[in-house]
Design a protein around this motif. Structure first.
Motif, short mmCIF file in Angstrom:
data_model
loop_
_atom_site.label_atom_id
_atom_site.label_comp_id
_atom_site.label_asym_id
_atom_site.label_seq_id
_atom_site.Cartn_x
_atom_site.Cartn_y
_atom_site.Cartn_z
N ASP A 183 0.85 -1.18 0.00
CA ASP A 183 0.00 0.00 0.00
C ASP A 183 0.90 1.24 0.00
N PRO A 184 0.54 2.27 -0.75
CA PRO A 184 1.37 3.48 -0.77
C PRO A 184 1.64 4.06 0.62
N SER A 185 0.71 3.89 1.53
CA SER A 185 0.89 4.43 2.88
C SER A 185 2.03 3.75 3.63
N GLU A 186 2.50 2.62 3.13
CA GLU A 186 3.60 1.90 3.76
C GLU A 186 4.97 2.43 3.36
N ILE A 187 5.00 3.38 2.44
CA ILE A 187 6.27 3.93 1.97
C ILE A 187 6.45 5.33 2.51
N GLY A 188 7.36 5.47 3.46
CA GLY A 188 7.69 6.79 4.01
C GLY A 188 8.74 7.46 3.15
N ASP A 189 8.82 8.76 3.26
CA ASP A 189 9.78 9.52 2.45
C ASP A 189 11.22 9.11 2.68
N SER A 190 11.56 8.66 3.89
CA SER A 190 12.94 8.31 4.19
C SER A 190 13.19 6.81 4.26
N ASP A 191 12.20 6.00 3.90
CA ASP A 191 12.38 4.54 3.89
C ASP A 191 13.29 4.13 2.74
N ASN A 192 14.17 3.18 3.00
CA ASN A 192 15.01 2.63 1.95
C ASN A 192 14.14 1.74 1.06
N LEU A 193 14.02 2.11 -0.20
CA LEU A 193 13.14 1.39 -1.11
C LEU A 193 13.61 -0.04 -1.36
N MET A 194 14.90 -0.27 -1.30
CA MET A 194 15.42 -1.62 -1.48
C MET A 194 15.01 -2.51 -0.30
N ASP A 195 15.03 -1.93 0.90
CA ASP A 195 14.59 -2.68 2.08
C ASP A 195 13.11 -3.05 1.99
N LEU A 196 12.34 -2.26 1.26
CA LEU A 196 10.91 -2.51 1.10
C LEU A 196 10.62 -3.51 -0.03
N GLY A 197 11.66 -3.89 -0.77
CA GLY A 197 11.48 -4.90 -1.81
C GLY A 197 11.70 -4.44 -3.24
N LEU A 198 12.13 -3.21 -3.42
CA LEU A 198 12.41 -2.72 -4.77
C LEU A 198 13.83 -3.15 -5.17
N ASP A 199 13.91 -4.04 -6.13
CA ASP A 199 15.23 -4.45 -6.61
C ASP A 199 15.62 -3.62 -7.82
N SER A 200 16.83 -3.80 -8.30
CA SER A 200 17.34 -2.96 -9.38
C SER A 200 16.56 -3.14 -10.69
N MET A 201 16.07 -4.33 -10.95
CA MET A 201 15.29 -4.56 -12.18
C MET A 201 13.97 -3.79 -12.13
N ARG A 202 13.31 -3.82 -10.99
CA ARG A 202 12.06 -3.09 -10.85
C ARG A 202 12.30 -1.58 -10.88
N ALA A 203 13.39 -1.14 -10.27
CA ALA A 203 13.73 0.27 -10.29
C ALA A 203 13.97 0.73 -11.73
N MET A 204 14.68 -0.07 -12.49
CA MET A 204 14.94 0.28 -13.89
C MET A 204 13.63 0.30 -14.68
N ALA A 205 12.73 -0.61 -14.39
CA ALA A 205 11.43 -0.62 -15.07
C ALA A 205 10.66 0.66 -14.77
N LEU A 206 10.72 1.13 -13.53
CA LEU A 206 10.08 2.39 -13.18
C LEU A 206 10.68 3.55 -13.96
N VAL A 207 12.00 3.61 -13.99
CA VAL A 207 12.69 4.69 -14.69
C VAL A 207 12.31 4.67 -16.18
N LEU A 208 12.26 3.49 -16.78
CA LEU A 208 11.88 3.39 -18.19
C LEU A 208 10.43 3.84 -18.41
N SER A 209 9.56 3.47 -17.49
CA SER A 209 8.16 3.90 -17.58
C SER A 209 8.05 5.41 -17.49
N TRP A 210 8.78 6.00 -16.55
CA TRP A 210 8.76 7.45 -16.39
C TRP A 210 9.35 8.13 -17.61
N GLU A 211 10.36 7.51 -18.20
CA GLU A 211 10.96 8.06 -19.42
C GLU A 211 9.93 8.08 -20.55
N GLN A 212 9.14 7.03 -20.65
CA GLN A 212 8.10 6.98 -21.68
C GLN A 212 7.05 8.06 -21.47
#
Length: 81
Positions: free
Chosen positions: A20-49
């Motif tokens: 849930d978005p409410s589970e992500i605080g501004d200072s939380d480490n996104l990798m600790d929450l489960g965001l791996d580098s492949m998913r991060a890259m997918a987000l960046v590519l989506s934002w680029e589009q």
């Protein structure tokens, strides 16, 4: 280009890591929450589009929502001028 907001980033990251978005605080480490580098890259590519050009290595320096938002806000301001 889409006008990005911190809440938009929060929702898209949450969707990617299946929390849930409410589970992500501004200072939380996104990798600790489960965001791996492949998913991060997918987000960046989506934002680029959607028109936002980001340097993945800049985002990798600090993997918190707050830090990512700072990068996105700075980039949006640069693209507007």
């Amino acid at each position: 280009m889409t006008d990005f907001t911190i809440e938009m980033l929060r929702r898209e990251i949450a969707r990617m890591i299946h929390v849930d978005p409410s589970e992500i605080g501004d200072s939380d480490n996104l990798m600790d929450l489960g965001l791996d580098s492949m998913r991060a890259m997918a987000l960046v590519l989506s934002w680029e589009q959607q028109g936002l050009k980001l340097d993945f290595s800049e985002l990798a320096r600090d993997v918190t929502l707050g830090a990512w938002w700072a990068v996105v806000a700075r980039q949006q301001n640069m693209e507007r001028t």
